[in-house]
Enzyme design. Structure first.
Site, PDB file in Angstrom:
ATOM      1  N   ASP A   1       0.838  -1.192   0.000  1.00  0.00           N
ATOM      2  CA  ASP A   1       0.000   0.000   0.000  1.00  0.00           C
ATOM      3  C   ASP A   1       0.875   1.246   0.000  1.00  0.00           C
ATOM      4  OD1 ASP A   1      -2.257  -1.583   0.184  1.00  0.00           O
ATOM      5  OD2 ASP A   1      -2.312  -1.496   2.377  1.00  0.00           O
ATOM      6  N   ARG A   2       0.314   2.348  -0.447  1.00  0.00           N
ATOM      7  CA  ARG A   2       1.056   3.614  -0.477  1.00  0.00           C
ATOM      8  C   ARG A   2       1.602   3.972   0.903  1.00  0.00           C
ATOM      9  NH1 ARG A   2      -0.477   8.923   0.610  1.00  0.00           N
ATOM     10  NH2 ARG A   2      -2.661   8.292   0.832  1.00  0.00           N
TER      11      ARG A   2
END
EC number: 5.4.99.-
Length: 394
Positions: free
Chosen positions: A156-157
Protein backbone atom coordinates in the site's frame (compact mmCIF):
# COMPACT_ATOMS: atom_id res chain seq x y z
CA UNK A 1 -7.39 0.20 -36.45
CA UNK A 2 -6.84 3.06 -34.02
CA UNK A 3 -3.88 2.67 -31.67
CA UNK A 4 -3.08 4.53 -28.51
CA UNK A 5 0.13 6.54 -29.11
CA UNK A 6 3.25 5.68 -27.11
CA UNK A 7 4.63 8.24 -24.70
CA UNK A 8 7.83 8.87 -22.77
CA UNK A 9 6.89 7.94 -19.17
CA UNK A 10 9.42 10.43 -17.77
CA UNK A 11 8.38 13.39 -19.91
CA UNK A 12 8.32 16.54 -17.72
CA UNK A 13 9.57 14.52 -14.74
CA UNK A 14 11.27 16.93 -12.36
CA UNK A 15 11.60 16.66 -8.60
CA UNK A 16 11.79 19.58 -6.18
CA UNK A 17 13.03 19.31 -2.59
CA UNK A 18 12.59 22.13 -0.08
CA UNK A 19 14.00 20.42 2.99
CA UNK A 20 10.58 19.94 4.61
CA UNK A 21 10.39 16.17 4.20
CA UNK A 22 8.44 16.27 0.93
CA UNK A 23 9.20 15.43 -2.70
CA UNK A 24 7.30 17.66 -5.11
CA UNK A 25 6.60 17.65 -8.83
CA UNK A 26 5.89 21.05 -10.43
CA UNK A 27 2.56 21.14 -12.32
CA UNK A 28 2.86 20.08 -15.96
CA UNK A 29 0.67 19.43 -18.97
CA UNK A 30 -0.28 15.82 -19.54
CA UNK A 31 -2.28 13.96 -22.15
CA UNK A 32 -4.67 11.47 -20.57
CA UNK A 33 -5.45 8.83 -23.21
CA UNK A 34 -7.83 5.89 -22.91
CA UNK A 35 -9.95 3.56 -24.99
CA UNK A 36 -13.69 4.00 -24.51
CA UNK A 37 -15.15 1.66 -21.90
CA UNK A 38 -18.19 -0.47 -22.71
CA UNK A 39 -20.33 1.47 -20.24
CA UNK A 40 -19.55 4.69 -22.14
CA UNK A 41 -21.12 3.55 -25.41
CA UNK A 42 -24.03 5.74 -26.50
CA UNK A 43 -23.28 8.45 -23.94
CA UNK A 44 -22.23 11.99 -24.79
CA UNK A 45 -18.66 13.11 -24.20
CA UNK A 46 -19.73 15.53 -21.48
CA UNK A 47 -21.83 12.87 -19.74
CA UNK A 48 -18.88 10.47 -19.70
CA UNK A 49 -16.50 13.01 -18.17
CA UNK A 50 -18.97 14.25 -15.58
CA UNK A 51 -19.81 10.72 -14.37
CA UNK A 52 -16.46 8.95 -14.74
CA UNK A 53 -13.96 11.63 -13.68
CA UNK A 54 -15.09 13.48 -10.60
CA UNK A 55 -11.79 14.93 -9.44
CA UNK A 56 -12.62 18.35 -10.87
CA UNK A 57 -15.14 20.98 -9.84
CA UNK A 58 -18.52 21.18 -11.55
CA UNK A 59 -18.27 22.86 -14.92
CA UNK A 60 -14.59 22.12 -15.49
CA UNK A 61 -15.08 19.43 -18.13
CA UNK A 62 -17.64 21.38 -20.14
CA UNK A 63 -15.19 24.27 -20.28
CA UNK A 64 -12.30 21.93 -21.20
CA UNK A 65 -14.32 20.34 -24.03
CA UNK A 66 -15.39 23.72 -25.41
CA UNK A 67 -11.77 24.93 -25.23
CA UNK A 68 -10.59 22.02 -27.37
CA UNK A 69 -8.70 20.21 -24.59
CA UNK A 70 -10.65 16.97 -25.14
CA UNK A 71 -10.30 14.92 -28.32
CA UNK A 72 -12.05 11.86 -29.71
CA UNK A 73 -10.00 9.80 -32.19
CA UNK A 74 -7.52 12.71 -32.33
CA UNK A 75 -10.24 15.15 -33.39
CA UNK A 76 -11.50 17.96 -31.15
CA UNK A 77 -14.73 16.77 -29.56
CA UNK A 78 -17.83 18.64 -28.51
CA UNK A 79 -20.13 18.18 -25.55
CA UNK A 80 -22.67 16.22 -27.65
CA UNK A 81 -20.21 13.80 -29.30
CA UNK A 82 -21.54 10.25 -28.84
CA UNK A 83 -18.99 7.67 -27.71
CA UNK A 84 -18.86 4.44 -29.71
CA UNK A 85 -16.94 1.15 -29.67
CA UNK A 86 -13.23 1.53 -30.44
CA UNK A 87 -13.04 5.27 -29.79
CA UNK A 88 -9.92 6.76 -28.22
CA UNK A 89 -10.56 9.67 -25.86
CA UNK A 90 -7.84 12.09 -24.73
CA UNK A 91 -7.76 15.01 -22.34
CA UNK A 92 -4.96 17.61 -22.35
CA UNK A 93 -4.82 18.74 -18.73
CA UNK A 94 -2.64 20.71 -16.35
CA UNK A 95 -1.61 18.02 -13.87
CA UNK A 96 -1.04 18.69 -10.17
CA UNK A 97 0.52 15.75 -8.30
CA UNK A 98 0.33 15.47 -4.51
CA UNK A 99 3.69 15.64 -2.73
CA UNK A 100 5.14 12.45 -1.26
CA UNK A 101 7.88 11.62 1.24
CA UNK A 102 11.36 12.79 0.24
CA UNK A 103 12.95 9.64 1.65
CA UNK A 104 15.05 7.85 -0.99
CA UNK A 105 14.13 4.50 -2.49
CA UNK A 106 16.78 2.21 -1.00
CA UNK A 107 18.34 -0.50 -3.17
CA UNK A 108 18.63 -3.74 -1.17
CA UNK A 109 19.79 -5.92 -4.09
CA UNK A 110 20.11 -5.68 -7.86
CA UNK A 111 21.12 -8.21 -10.50
CA UNK A 112 20.45 -8.76 -14.20
CA UNK A 113 16.85 -9.85 -13.54
CA UNK A 114 15.62 -8.09 -10.40
CA UNK A 115 15.77 -4.97 -8.25
CA UNK A 116 14.89 -5.39 -4.57
CA UNK A 117 14.11 -2.12 -2.81
CA UNK A 118 13.25 -0.65 0.57
CA UNK A 119 10.15 1.39 -0.27
CA UNK A 120 9.60 4.59 1.73
CA UNK A 121 6.19 5.08 3.30
CA UNK A 122 3.83 7.48 1.58
CA UNK A 123 4.92 6.79 -2.01
CA UNK A 124 2.62 4.80 -4.34
CA UNK A 125 4.24 2.01 -6.32
CA UNK A 126 3.03 2.85 -9.83
CA UNK A 127 1.10 5.66 -11.53
CA UNK A 128 -2.46 5.79 -10.23
CA UNK A 129 -5.05 8.50 -9.74
CA UNK A 130 -3.36 11.85 -9.15
CA UNK A 131 0.09 10.23 -8.85
CA UNK A 132 2.36 9.79 -11.87
CA UNK A 133 5.99 10.87 -11.41
CA UNK A 134 5.71 10.78 -7.61
CA UNK A 135 5.72 6.98 -7.67
CA UNK A 136 8.33 4.35 -6.87
CA UNK A 137 8.51 3.26 -10.51
CA UNK A 138 9.24 6.71 -11.89
CA UNK A 139 11.64 7.59 -9.06
CA UNK A 140 13.67 4.46 -9.80
CA UNK A 141 13.65 5.21 -13.52
CA UNK A 142 14.64 8.86 -13.02
CA UNK A 143 17.11 8.73 -10.13
CA UNK A 144 18.52 5.21 -10.40
CA UNK A 145 18.50 5.09 -14.21
CA UNK A 146 16.48 1.88 -14.15
CA UNK A 147 14.77 0.81 -17.34
CA UNK A 148 11.13 -0.27 -17.42
CA UNK A 149 10.40 -2.33 -14.31
CA UNK A 150 7.59 -4.71 -13.40
CA UNK A 151 6.35 -4.83 -9.77
CA UNK A 152 6.32 -8.39 -8.40
CA UNK A 153 4.65 -7.77 -5.05
CA UNK A 154 2.38 -5.04 -3.76
CA UNK A 155 2.59 -2.63 -0.86
CA UNK A 156 0.00 0.00 0.00
CA UNK A 157 1.06 3.61 -0.48
CA UNK A 158 1.22 4.13 3.29
CA UNK A 159 3.32 0.99 3.94
CA UNK A 160 7.12 0.83 3.79
CA UNK A 161 9.59 -1.99 3.24
CA UNK A 162 10.68 -4.72 0.85
CA UNK A 163 9.47 -4.68 -2.73
CA UNK A 164 10.58 -6.71 -5.73
CA UNK A 165 10.76 -5.46 -9.31
CA UNK A 166 11.70 -7.52 -12.34
CA UNK A 167 13.46 -6.25 -15.45
CA UNK A 168 11.50 -8.40 -17.89
CA UNK A 169 8.05 -10.03 -18.17
CA UNK A 170 9.70 -13.47 -17.99
CA UNK A 171 11.44 -12.63 -14.71
CA UNK A 172 8.20 -11.14 -13.40
CA UNK A 173 6.34 -14.40 -14.00
CA UNK A 174 9.10 -16.40 -12.29
CA UNK A 175 8.94 -14.13 -9.25
CA UNK A 176 5.14 -14.28 -9.26
CA UNK A 177 5.39 -18.05 -8.81
CA UNK A 178 7.73 -17.47 -5.86
CA UNK A 179 5.34 -14.94 -4.33
CA UNK A 180 2.35 -17.29 -4.28
CA UNK A 181 4.38 -20.28 -3.10
CA UNK A 182 3.52 -21.49 0.38
CA UNK A 183 7.23 -21.98 1.00
CA UNK A 184 7.82 -18.21 0.81
CA UNK A 185 8.17 -16.69 4.28
CA UNK A 186 7.16 -13.06 4.82
CA UNK A 187 7.75 -10.98 7.92
CA UNK A 188 6.36 -7.54 8.71
CA UNK A 189 6.55 -5.37 11.81
CA UNK A 190 3.67 -3.22 13.05
CA UNK A 191 3.31 -0.79 15.92
CA UNK A 192 -0.13 -1.19 17.45
CA UNK A 193 -2.30 0.42 20.12
CA UNK A 194 -2.18 -1.22 23.53
CA UNK A 195 -0.37 -4.14 25.16
CA UNK A 196 -0.41 -7.04 22.71
CA UNK A 197 -0.49 -10.50 24.40
CA UNK A 198 2.94 -11.75 25.42
CA UNK A 199 1.99 -15.43 25.40
CA UNK A 200 3.81 -16.61 22.30
CA UNK A 201 2.24 -16.73 18.86
CA UNK A 202 -1.28 -15.42 18.24
CA UNK A 203 -3.02 -16.76 15.12
CA UNK A 204 -5.87 -14.99 13.33
CA UNK A 205 -7.74 -16.98 10.66
CA UNK A 206 -10.66 -14.59 10.07
CA UNK A 207 -11.76 -14.31 6.38
CA UNK A 208 -11.55 -10.93 4.63
CA UNK A 209 -14.01 -9.19 2.33
CA UNK A 210 -13.73 -5.87 0.49
CA UNK A 211 -16.95 -4.08 1.49
CA UNK A 212 -16.31 -0.66 -0.09
CA UNK A 213 -13.78 -0.76 -2.96
CA UNK A 214 -13.90 3.00 -3.61
CA UNK A 215 -12.98 3.70 0.02
CA UNK A 216 -10.43 0.89 0.24
CA UNK A 217 -12.36 -0.64 3.14
CA UNK A 218 -11.94 -4.31 4.04
CA UNK A 219 -13.56 -6.18 6.92
CA UNK A 220 -13.83 -9.57 8.55
CA UNK A 221 -16.78 -11.37 6.95
CA UNK A 222 -17.89 -15.03 6.78
CA UNK A 223 -18.27 -14.72 2.99
CA UNK A 224 -14.77 -13.30 2.61
CA UNK A 225 -11.61 -14.92 1.30
CA UNK A 226 -9.52 -17.19 3.48
CA UNK A 227 -6.86 -15.25 5.38
CA UNK A 228 -4.36 -16.31 8.03
CA UNK A 229 -1.72 -14.39 9.99
CA UNK A 230 0.65 -15.33 12.81
CA UNK A 231 1.52 -12.53 15.27
CA UNK A 232 4.15 -12.30 18.03
CA UNK A 233 4.87 -9.44 20.39
CA UNK A 234 8.41 -8.08 20.26
CA UNK A 235 8.26 -5.11 22.64
CA UNK A 236 5.88 -2.87 24.63
CA UNK A 237 6.62 0.75 25.57
CA UNK A 238 3.71 1.36 27.94
CA UNK A 239 1.40 2.64 25.21
CA UNK A 240 2.13 0.73 22.01
CA UNK A 241 3.41 -2.72 21.10
CA UNK A 242 5.79 -3.73 18.35
CA UNK A 243 4.41 -6.89 16.76
CA UNK A 244 6.05 -9.29 14.31
CA UNK A 245 3.51 -10.29 11.65
CA UNK A 246 3.79 -13.37 9.44
CA UNK A 247 1.04 -13.45 6.78
CA UNK A 248 0.32 -16.94 5.46
CA UNK A 249 -2.01 -15.52 2.80
CA UNK A 250 -1.84 -12.27 0.86
CA UNK A 251 -5.16 -10.45 1.09
CA UNK A 252 -5.62 -6.69 0.73
CA UNK A 253 -5.14 -4.93 4.10
CA UNK A 254 -4.82 -8.35 5.74
CA UNK A 255 -2.46 -7.32 8.54
CA UNK A 256 -4.26 -4.04 9.21
CA UNK A 257 -7.69 -5.69 9.47
CA UNK A 258 -6.55 -8.74 11.45
CA UNK A 259 -4.82 -6.50 14.01
CA UNK A 260 -7.92 -4.33 14.28
CA UNK A 261 -10.13 -7.41 14.71
CA UNK A 262 -7.94 -8.63 17.57
CA UNK A 263 -8.29 -5.24 19.27
CA UNK A 264 -4.82 -3.88 18.49
CA UNK A 265 -5.04 -1.71 15.36
CA UNK A 266 -1.93 -0.09 13.93
CA UNK A 267 -1.64 3.03 16.06
CA UNK A 268 -1.58 5.63 13.28
CA UNK A 269 -3.76 3.83 10.75
CA UNK A 270 -6.07 6.49 9.23
CA UNK A 271 -8.78 3.93 8.43
CA UNK A 272 -8.69 1.09 10.93
CA UNK A 273 -7.69 3.04 14.06
CA UNK A 274 -10.00 6.01 13.57
CA UNK A 275 -12.43 6.55 16.48
CA UNK A 276 -14.68 8.75 14.36
CA UNK A 277 -15.25 5.83 12.03
CA UNK A 278 -15.35 2.88 14.44
CA UNK A 279 -16.23 4.35 17.83
CA UNK A 280 -14.38 3.63 21.10
CA UNK A 281 -13.97 -0.11 20.37
CA UNK A 282 -12.06 0.69 17.14
CA UNK A 283 -13.75 -2.23 15.38
CA UNK A 284 -12.58 -4.96 17.76
CA UNK A 285 -14.22 -8.31 16.96
CA UNK A 286 -15.77 -6.73 13.86
CA UNK A 287 -18.03 -4.34 15.78
CA UNK A 288 -19.97 -1.77 13.75
CA UNK A 289 -22.27 -2.29 10.78
CA UNK A 290 -20.91 -1.90 7.27
CA UNK A 291 -23.45 0.85 6.57
CA UNK A 292 -22.47 3.02 9.54
CA UNK A 293 -18.73 2.55 9.00
CA UNK A 294 -18.96 3.36 5.29
CA UNK A 295 -21.07 6.46 5.99
CA UNK A 296 -18.63 7.84 8.58
CA UNK A 297 -15.57 7.07 6.48
CA UNK A 298 -17.16 8.76 3.46
CA UNK A 299 -17.97 11.89 5.46
CA UNK A 300 -14.46 12.15 6.87
CA UNK A 301 -12.98 11.72 3.41
CA UNK A 302 -14.98 14.70 2.17
CA UNK A 303 -13.80 17.11 4.85
CA UNK A 304 -10.44 15.97 6.15
CA UNK A 305 -7.08 14.69 5.04
CA UNK A 306 -6.44 10.96 5.26
CA UNK A 307 -4.70 11.25 8.59
CA UNK A 308 -5.15 9.57 11.96
CA UNK A 309 -6.99 12.52 13.48
CA UNK A 310 -7.80 11.18 16.91
CA UNK A 311 -5.37 8.34 17.28
CA UNK A 312 -2.88 10.21 19.42
CA UNK A 313 -5.37 11.16 22.15
CA UNK A 314 -4.38 8.02 24.03
CA UNK A 315 -0.70 8.88 23.67
CA UNK A 316 -0.38 12.64 24.25
CA UNK A 317 -0.99 14.99 27.13
CA UNK A 318 -2.60 17.77 25.10
CA UNK A 319 -5.56 19.57 26.62
CA UNK A 320 -9.06 19.34 25.18
CA UNK A 321 -8.67 22.86 23.77
CA UNK A 322 -5.36 21.93 22.12
CA UNK A 323 -6.90 18.79 20.64
CA UNK A 324 -9.82 20.81 19.26
CA UNK A 325 -7.46 23.37 17.73
CA UNK A 326 -5.46 20.59 16.09
CA UNK A 327 -8.61 19.00 14.67
CA UNK A 328 -9.91 22.34 13.42
CA UNK A 329 -6.59 22.97 11.69
CA UNK A 330 -6.74 19.59 9.96
CA UNK A 331 -10.28 20.26 8.73
CA UNK A 332 -8.93 23.02 6.51
CA UNK A 333 -5.96 21.12 5.13
CA UNK A 334 -7.74 19.27 2.36
CA UNK A 335 -8.41 22.28 0.13
CA UNK A 336 -6.75 25.68 0.54
CA UNK A 337 -9.53 27.67 -1.12
CA UNK A 338 -7.03 28.79 -3.74
CA UNK A 339 -6.99 27.85 -7.41
CA UNK A 340 -4.26 27.36 -10.00
CA UNK A 341 -3.84 30.59 -11.97
CA UNK A 342 -3.23 28.61 -15.16
CA UNK A 343 -5.99 25.98 -15.14
CA UNK A 344 -8.31 26.90 -12.28
CA UNK A 345 -7.80 23.60 -10.43
CA UNK A 346 -8.51 23.82 -6.66
CA UNK A 347 -5.20 23.62 -4.78
CA UNK A 348 -4.62 21.18 -1.94
CA UNK A 349 -2.40 21.95 1.00
CA UNK A 350 0.69 19.88 1.69
CA UNK A 351 0.49 16.98 4.13
CA UNK A 352 2.97 16.73 6.96
CA UNK A 353 5.56 13.94 6.58
CA UNK A 354 3.92 12.17 9.56
CA UNK A 355 0.67 11.84 7.60
CA UNK A 356 2.33 10.02 4.72
CA UNK A 357 2.80 6.62 6.29
CA UNK A 358 1.59 4.11 8.83
CA UNK A 359 3.54 1.98 11.26
CA UNK A 360 3.63 -1.12 9.07
CA UNK A 361 6.85 -2.29 7.40
CA UNK A 362 7.70 -5.26 5.18
CA UNK A 363 10.85 -6.47 6.93
CA UNK A 364 11.91 -9.79 5.40
CA UNK A 365 11.12 -12.13 2.49
CA UNK A 366 12.74 -15.55 2.33
CA UNK A 367 12.50 -18.49 -0.09
CA UNK A 368 14.57 -21.64 -0.39
CA UNK A 369 16.78 -19.82 -2.92
CA UNK A 370 17.22 -16.36 -1.39
CA UNK A 371 16.57 -14.11 1.59
CA UNK A 372 16.30 -10.30 1.73
CA UNK A 373 15.83 -8.07 4.74
CA UNK A 374 15.68 -4.33 5.48
CA UNK A 375 16.64 -2.38 8.57
CA UNK A 376 13.98 -1.72 11.20
CA UNK A 377 12.37 1.71 10.78
CA UNK A 378 12.91 4.32 13.49
CA UNK A 379 9.36 4.02 14.85
CA UNK A 380 10.02 0.31 15.52
CA UNK A 381 13.39 0.91 17.15
CA UNK A 382 11.80 3.53 19.42
CA UNK A 383 9.53 0.87 20.97
CA UNK A 384 12.38 -1.61 21.41
CA UNK A 385 14.55 1.02 23.12
CA UNK A 386 11.83 1.62 25.74
CA UNK A 387 11.39 -2.07 26.61
CA UNK A 388 14.30 -3.78 28.42
CA UNK A 389 12.65 -7.14 27.70
CA UNK A 390 12.32 -6.59 23.95
CA UNK A 391 12.81 -9.76 21.93
CA UNK A 392 15.40 -9.91 19.15
CA UNK A 393 14.16 -10.16 15.57
CA UNK A 394 16.21 -12.75 13.73
Amino acid sequence: MLKRPKRDPLKDCEYVFKGDGLRRVPPYYYEYITFAKLRWYGKTLLEVFNTEFRDRESGYYEKAIRNGQVKVNNQIGNVDTLIENGYIVSHHAHRHEPPVSDQPVGIVHEDESYVVIDKPAGVPVHPTGRYNHNTVLHILMKENKCSLLYPCNRLDRLTSGLMFFSKSPKAAEEMRVHMISKSLKKEYVARVIGEFPNSGEVICDAPLLTVAPTLGLNRIHPDGKEASTVFKRIAFDGHTSLVLCKPLTGRTHQLRVHLQYLGYPIANDPIYANKRVWGPSLGKNGEGSNESVIMRLSEIGKTETASPLLQYEWYTNETEAEAKARRDKRLGELLTGKHCSECGTPLYSDPSPEELGIWLHALKYESKDWSYKTQLPKWALDVCCRDPNALPIE
